[in-house]
Design an enzyme around this catalytic site. Structure first.
Site, mmCIF file in Angstrom:
data_model
loop_
_atom_site.group_PDB
_atom_site.id
_atom_site.type_symbol
_atom_site.label_atom_id
_atom_site.label_comp_id
_atom_site.label_asym_id
_atom_site.label_seq_id
_atom_site.Cartn_x
_atom_site.Cartn_y
_atom_site.Cartn_z
ATOM 1 C CG ASP A 1 18.855 -2.704 -10.882
ATOM 2 O OD1 ASP A 1 19.124 -2.773 -9.679
ATOM 3 O OD2 ASP A 1 18.430 -3.688 -11.551
ATOM 4 N NE ARG B 1 13.756 -6.003 -0.831
ATOM 5 C CZ ARG B 1 13.868 -6.517 -2.053
ATOM 6 N NH1 ARG B 1 12.809 -6.897 -2.725
ATOM 7 N NH2 ARG B 1 15.062 -6.659 -2.594
ATOM 8 C CG ASP C 1 19.346 -5.724 -3.358
ATOM 9 O OD1 ASP C 1 18.161 -6.109 -3.481
ATOM 10 O OD2 ASP C 1 19.897 -4.955 -4.161
ATOM 11 N N GLY D 1 0.766 -1.254 0.000
ATOM 12 C CA GLY D 1 0.000 0.000 0.000
ATOM 13 C C GLY D 1 0.792 1.297 0.000
ATOM 14 C CD GLU E 1 22.922 -3.361 -7.798
ATOM 15 O OE1 GLU E 1 22.750 -4.253 -6.961
ATOM 16 O OE2 GLU E 1 22.588 -3.494 -9.001
ATOM 17 C CD1 TRP F 1 11.471 -8.507 -11.466
ATOM 18 C CD2 TRP F 1 9.652 -9.234 -10.398
ATOM 19 N NE1 TRP F 1 11.854 -9.528 -10.611
ATOM 20 C CE2 TRP F 1 10.767 -9.992 -9.950
ATOM 21 C CE3 TRP F 1 8.386 -9.528 -9.871
ATOM 22 C CZ2 TRP F 1 10.645 -11.009 -8.995
ATOM 23 C CZ3 TRP F 1 8.261 -10.533 -8.929
ATOM 24 C CH2 TRP F 1 9.395 -11.266 -8.492
HETATM 25 C C1 NOJ Z 1 19.732 -4.899 -7.830
HETATM 26 C C2 NOJ Z 1 18.588 -4.428 -7.035
HETATM 27 O O1 NOJ Z 1 19.006 -3.656 -5.967
HETATM 28 C C3 NOJ Z 1 17.816 -5.651 -6.659
HETATM 29 O O2 NOJ Z 1 16.896 -5.421 -5.654
HETATM 30 C C4 NOJ Z 1 17.211 -6.119 -7.927
HETATM 31 O O3 NOJ Z 1 16.401 -7.232 -7.710
HETATM 32 C C5 NOJ Z 1 18.273 -6.500 -8.913
HETATM 33 N N1 NOJ Z 1 19.255 -5.476 -9.056
HETATM 34 C C6 NOJ Z 1 17.667 -6.768 -10.255
HETATM 35 O O4 NOJ Z 1 16.949 -5.642 -10.697
HETATM 36 C C1 NOJ Z 2 12.916 -10.302 -6.487
HETATM 37 C C2 NOJ Z 2 13.221 -9.084 -5.690
HETATM 38 O O1 NOJ Z 2 13.103 -9.320 -4.334
HETATM 39 C C3 NOJ Z 2 14.536 -8.527 -6.068
HETATM 40 O O2 NOJ Z 2 14.834 -7.371 -5.367
HETATM 41 C C4 NOJ Z 2 15.582 -9.590 -5.923
HETATM 42 O O3 NOJ Z 2 16.868 -9.087 -6.164
HETATM 43 C C5 NOJ Z 2 15.235 -10.693 -6.894
HETATM 44 N N1 NOJ Z 2 13.973 -11.236 -6.505
HETATM 45 C C6 NOJ Z 2 16.249 -11.774 -6.998
HETATM 46 O O4 NOJ Z 2 16.378 -12.499 -5.799
#
Ligand code: NOJ
Ligand code: NOJ
Ligand code: CA
Length: 734
Positions: free
Chosen positions: A267, A422, A371, A98, A298, A143
């Protein structure tokens, strides 16, 4: 008055009021900077209050996962067309909870109160509409399915604009997270589906126009080709070398920039071509032609100098126009403050990095992020958290604070990593020690330029005690942190560049059990012995008055070309009769204040230059030189291919080198020639390279052997005329 430099209390107080009045009157908020710029500057300068978006070194960055911060608009929680991805009970960690753009906007006063100068928001683009694997929503934003739409769970473009405008009114800049490497998973959910402003473009399993690479999942992060041209996890890997994809991604970037964002977090830069910039250098160019912005990539999980990718990452940070998130420093901070390793590990990391990075102060530091496990999951000690935070906020580099750190947020399920790191933000208390610590050190960063621009010097170190100094000319900040929970230390023989005198703890004893540790410095810089008690942290500082001779602390963006805006920040710029020179060429200033000057990059050949601010008159005195990279013009991604390369031994690599700075100016070392190229189809090698538009470049291929010796291609040079737009491709035979 130019607002460029004044991200001060004045801006924070007066501007919101002005803006509100102007908004209420229905007139565009045309704040004063416009008239200092020529009319050819991009529109964003004339319509919005502008913050200094080339220099983030004066800022603390706050990182927010939008879905998990604050629900400002319950009406968008379960949007039509996107049903079933929301969990009102907030127990399913992989659904939307939300939080949204409106929620972040509502909480800006809380964030501004902490002294934060910029917010990095999670990707706000529309994500998959279906549950991935039947269970996971794209609540995190990585995504993407439509890079031209705002995700309906997060709000609308109007909500986005309101966030940016309100943040700017609070003196806060917005950094978007741009995931250009991929769309969404290729094997489930929407199978990579990609749309442009609602119009379907392609899908992974039916991809006639080659939006994606079809090489399967990456298995070796240390292999360049495998990382760049395979899927990261199962994420449909976009083919940036395809002109359709190139223009889709750059168009999306331009769209966000036209919505006045100030900075970009890119990213997965290690998964896109290539280490010397490649496609990302051309993306950087797209960003800088729309005005000065800060960009940081990153390079996930980069451990440090022993990581096989470290050389690439450093080169990327020094040459591509983008900084990188300082993962090596993160690992060291984590080892030292969460896992009780010796402080020496952290000191040697920063010392090494200061040597390797051209602009270490531009690389962001962080204690944790979305992450990795939150700090308190690894070490549930507020003292240790405060110690790690104090170092993060004062070490060389731009500090990033992950949302909730200041509220001691953590959930330790399964080690507290993704997704348990998160959590929903559940408290907005402005009196926690961490909140106050961030606020104090953010204020110091604004007033004493040693933190933003200074050098790093270890001063007194044992396994527990970390005393280091930051210095920018006569501005000095000395930081002392004792991480031992049991032992106090007598600090004898400490030296400092603080001037002679008595100094009180800038934190007023906040982390010293209420005791404000006083420092007595004698003329030769010797500090009287004192006790640094267990878990004590103290900060002493001296802020010099405005110098007579200019001092440069920042030039940004790191890579520009003729016609771009370049911002020079520092002290003692005065306001009359000085000039800015880039190399030996004078640059025309478009705004000039005591701490910040904007110039237009003149027509000069691409190279690394020294920028100086000089007092007028022949033989006038100049500031320190500060390095900046200049390209030869608009950058175009070109795939260079060479066939029939002679046999190479393991450790040998093929590089391209040529007659422009983008091609290394005929240099033949592994850090200055362009490469290494890749050889999935040996003896054919290829590489995507960023080269200047419309120019005919001359080049050759070289084999640089493992021992550094060079084998040149015989015969005459190759020539290639770079297209004036789009992408290019050049095929040669060795
Ligand atoms: C790095 C991001 O911080 C992570 O959260 C994400 O899932 C991957 N790249 C792929 O976008
Ligand atoms: C989905 C998300 O949690 C993302 O941030 C993560 O890096 C990918 N899964 C891969 O584990
Ligand atoms: Ca890729």
């Amino acid at each position: 008055m130019s607002l460029h430099q004044t991200r001060s209390s004045l801006l924070r107080i007066v501007l919101p009021i002005v803006l509100l009045l102007v908004m209420m009157s229905g007139i565009a908020p045309g704040v004063t900077r416009a008239n200092t710029f020529p009319t050819s500057m991009p529109a964003r300068y004339s319509s919005m209050p502008t913050l200094n978006d080339a220099d983030f070194k004066l800022d603390v960055i706050y990182q927010v996962v939008l879905d998990r911060f604050f629900d400002g608009d319950p009406a968008n929680n379960d949007p039509p067309g996107d049903k079933g991805l929301y969990d009102p009970t907030k127990t399913n960690w992989k659904k939307y909870w939300g939080g949204d753009l409106a929620g972040l906007t509502q909480k800006l006063p809380y964030i501004a109160g902490m002294g934060v100068g910029a917010i990095w928001i999670s990707p706000a683009v529309e994500n998959v509409h279906k549950l991935v694997n039947g269970t996971d929503a794209g609540y995190h934003g990585y995504w993407g399915r439509d890079f031209y739409h705002i995700d309906p769970h997060l709000g609308t473009w109007a909500d986005f604009d309101k966030l940016v405008a309100t943040a700017h009114a609070h003196g806060i800049k917005i950094i978007i997270d741009f995931a250009a490497n991929h769309s969404n998973p290729n094997d489930t959910g929407e199978f990579g589906n990609i749309y442009k402003d609602g119009v379907y473009q392609s899908t992974y399993n039916n991809d006639p126009n080659h939006w994606f690479h079809h090489n399967g999942s990456s298995t070796n992060p240390n292999d360049q080709y495998n990382s760049e041209y395979y899927n990261l996890f199962d994420l449909s890997d976009l083919a940036q070398e395809n002109p359709i994809v190139d223009s889709y991604l750059k168009g999306a970037m331009q769209l966000f920039l036209s919505h006045n964002v100030d900075g970009v977090r890119l990213d997965a830069v290690g998964n896109m071509p290539g280490p010397t910039g490649g496609w990302l250098r051309t993306l950087n160019d797209t960003i800088t032609v729309q005005g000065s912005h800060y960009a940081v990539g990153e390079w996930g999980g980069l451990t440090g100098p022993s990581d096989p990718r470290y050389g690439f990452a450093v080169r990327f940070a020094n040459q591509s126009g983008n900084a990188i998130l300082n993962y090596p420093a993160y690992f060291a901070l984590d080892d030292v403050y969460a896992r009780d390793h010796s402080v020496k590990e952290l000191d040697s990391m920063f010392s090494q990095e200061e040597h390797d990075f051209t602009w270490l102060n531009d690389q962001p530091n962080f204690l944790d992020n979305h992450d990795v496990s939150r700090f308190l999951t690894l070490n549930n000690s507020k003292d240790a958290l405060h110690e790690g935070l104090a170092v993060t906020l004062t070490a060389p580099g731009i500090p990033i604070v992950y949302y909730g750190t200041e509220q001691y947020l953590h959930n330790d399920t399964n080690g507290g990593g993704d997704p348990y790191n998160r959590l929903m933000m559940n408290s907005f208390d402005t009196t926690t020690t961490a909140y106050v610590l961030i606020k104090r050190l953010a204020a110091l960063r604004q007033t004493n330029p040693a933190l933003a621009y200074g050098t790093y010097q270890p001063r007194w170190i044992n396994d527990d005690v970390y005393i280091f100094e930051r210095q920018f000319y006569n501005n000095v900040v000395l930081i002392a942190v004792n991480k031992s929970a049991t032992t106090g230390y007598n600090i004898g023989g400490l030296k400092t560049n603080l001037p002679a005198g008595n100094f009180n703890d800038y934190l007023h004893g906040l982390l010293s059990g209420g005791t404000s540790i006083a420092l007595n410095v004698s003329k030769n810089g010797a500090v009287d012995p004192f006790t640094l008690g267990k878990n004590q942290v103290a900060v002493w500082q001296y802020t010099a008055s405005e110098p007579a001779i200019p001092e440069i602390g920042s030039v940004g963006p790191e890579l520009t070309h003729s016609g771009d805006q370049l911002v020079i920040d520092g002290r003692g710029f005065g306001s009359t009769s000085k000039k800015v020179v880039i190399g030996t060429t004078e640059a025309t200033a478009t705004s000039w204040t005591q701490h910040s000057i904007s110039v237009i990059v003149p027509k000069i050949a691409g190279a690394q230059y020294d920028v100086k601010v000089c007092l007028g008159g022949a033989g006038g005195t100049c500031s320190n030189p500060y390095k900046t990279n200049i390209d030869n013009g608009t950058q175009i991604p070109v795939t260079f291919t060479v066939n029939k390369v002679p046999p190479t031994a393991p450790g040998d690599n093929v590089f391209v080198t040529g007659d422009v700075s983008e091609l290394g100016n005929w240099s033949t070392t592994t850090t200055t020639a362009i490469g290494p190229m890749m050889d999935p189809h040996n003896p054919t090698w290829f590489l995507l390279v960023s080269v200047p538009a419309c120019k005919t470049v001359s080049f050759k291929f070289v084999i640089i052997q493992a021992d550094g010796s060079v084998k040149w291609e015989s015969g005459s040079n190759h020539n290639y005329t770079v297209p004036c737009s789009g992408v290019g491709s050049s095929v040669s035979v060795w």
